[in-house]
Write a protein that holds these residues in place. Structure first.
Motif, PDB file in Angstrom:
ATOM      1  N   GLU A  63      45.048  35.706  25.099  1.00 11.80           N
ATOM      2  CA  GLU A  63      43.592  35.780  25.493  1.00 11.80           C
ATOM      3  C   GLU A  63      43.686  35.733  26.889  1.00 11.80           C
ATOM      4  O   GLU A  63      42.979  36.482  27.676  1.00 11.80           O
ATOM      5  N   ASP A  64      44.383  34.980  27.548  1.00 11.64           N
ATOM      6  CA  ASP A  64      44.472  34.603  29.136  1.00 11.64           C
ATOM      7  C   ASP A  64      45.002  35.957  29.671  1.00 11.64           C
ATOM      8  O   ASP A  64      44.664  36.577  30.845  1.00 11.64           O
ATOM      9  N   PHE A  65      46.186  36.557  29.062  1.00  6.40           N
ATOM     10  CA  PHE A  65      46.782  38.037  29.502  1.00  6.40           C
ATOM     11  C   PHE A  65      45.849  39.035  29.474  1.00  6.40           C
ATOM     12  O   PHE A  65      45.696  39.889  30.300  1.00  6.40           O
ATOM     13  N   LEU A  66      44.785  39.160  28.296  1.00  8.72           N
ATOM     14  CA  LEU A  66      43.819  40.334  28.276  1.00  8.72           C
ATOM     15  C   LEU A  66      42.828  40.188  29.056  1.00  8.72           C
ATOM     16  O   LEU A  66      42.025  41.153  29.426  1.00  8.72           O
ATOM     17  N   ASN A  67      42.691  38.893  29.542  1.00  5.54           N
ATOM     18  CA  ASN A  67      41.447  38.678  30.515  1.00  5.54           C
ATOM     19  C   ASN A  67      41.622  38.983  31.828  1.00  5.54           C
ATOM     20  O   ASN A  67      42.560  38.010  32.420  1.00  5.54           O
ATOM     21  N   ASP A  68      41.252  39.877  32.422  1.00 12.03           N
ATOM     22  CA  ASP A  68      41.691  40.438  33.882  1.00 12.03           C
ATOM     23  C   ASP A  68      40.510  40.125  34.692  1.00 12.03           C
ATOM     24  O   ASP A  68      40.581  40.679  35.907  1.00 12.03           O
ATOM     25  N   SER A  69      39.860  39.346  34.439  1.00 14.31           N
ATOM     26  CA  SER A  69      38.496  38.731  35.438  1.00 14.31           C
ATOM     27  C   SER A  69      39.041  38.178  36.612  1.00 14.31           C
ATOM     28  O   SER A  69      38.397  38.218  37.802  1.00 14.31           O
ATOM     29  N   ASP A  70      40.264  37.566  36.604  1.00 21.24           N
ATOM     30  CA  ASP A  70      40.768  36.850  37.873  1.00 21.24           C
ATOM     31  C   ASP A  70      41.427  37.837  38.872  1.00 21.24           C
ATOM     32  O   ASP A  70      41.798  37.683  39.825  1.00 21.24           O
ATOM     33  N   LEU A  71      41.401  39.194  38.821  1.00 17.83           N
ATOM     34  CA  LEU A  71      41.847  40.205  39.191  1.00 17.83           C
ATOM     35  C   LEU A  71      40.764  40.773  40.161  1.00 17.83           C
ATOM     36  O   LEU A  71      41.192  41.359  41.149  1.00 17.83           O
ATOM     37  N   GLU A  72      39.635  40.315  40.313  1.00 14.83           N
ATOM     38  CA  GLU A  72      38.533  40.854  41.058  1.00 14.83           C
ATOM     39  C   GLU A  72      38.962  40.411  42.566  1.00 14.83           C
ATOM     40  O   GLU A  72      38.500  41.151  43.510  1.00 14.83           O
ATOM     41  N   TYR A  78      41.675  40.175  43.739  1.00 12.53           N
ATOM     42  CA  TYR A  78      43.033  40.671  44.391  1.00 12.53           C
ATOM     43  C   TYR A  78      42.914  42.074  45.039  1.00 12.53           C
ATOM     44  O   TYR A  78      42.207  42.809  44.792  1.00 12.53           O
ATOM     45  N   TRP A 103      43.871  45.641  46.227  1.00  9.73           N
ATOM     46  CA  TRP A 103      44.973  46.724  45.827  1.00  9.73           C
ATOM     47  C   TRP A 103      44.948  47.423  47.053  1.00  9.73           C
ATOM     48  O   TRP A 103      44.922  48.253  47.775  1.00  9.73           O
TER      49      TRP A 103
END
Length: 86
Positions: free
Chosen positions: A73-82, A84, A86
């Motif tokens: 689930e942690d890998f599928l949750n990309d909310s922490d990439l906000e 980042y 790009w």
């Protein structure tokens, strides 16, 4: 010491159990190689990946219908990439 014994149209030998165990030839495929002074018997070495398919099927069947409590689930949750850049 042993002698060749007729087995059908072929010939074979009896190998004492102690020698089979010592040479690690129990319950394995055996490779035969003609060498300068005779015949060499050695266990066939399997590649590390040879039984992967069977192992994967076994694990899948064993864990069928079980919930994965791992970190997927942690890998599928990309909310922490906000945050980042790009």
């Amino acid at each position: 010491m042993t002698m060749l014994t007729k087995i059908g149209n072929s010939q074979g030998i009896r190998i004492p159990k102690a020698l089979i165990k010592e040479a690690q030839l129990e319950n394995v495929e055996i490779d035969l190689e003609v060498v300068e002074n005779g015949l060499l018997l050695k266990p066939v070495k399997k590649t590390a990946r040879e039984d992967w398919g069977k192992s994967i099927k076994k694990v899948i069947e064993k864990n069928k219908n079980k919930k994965d409590d791992g970190i997927l689930e942690d890998f599928l949750n990309d909310s922490d990439l906000e945050d980042y850049e790009w």
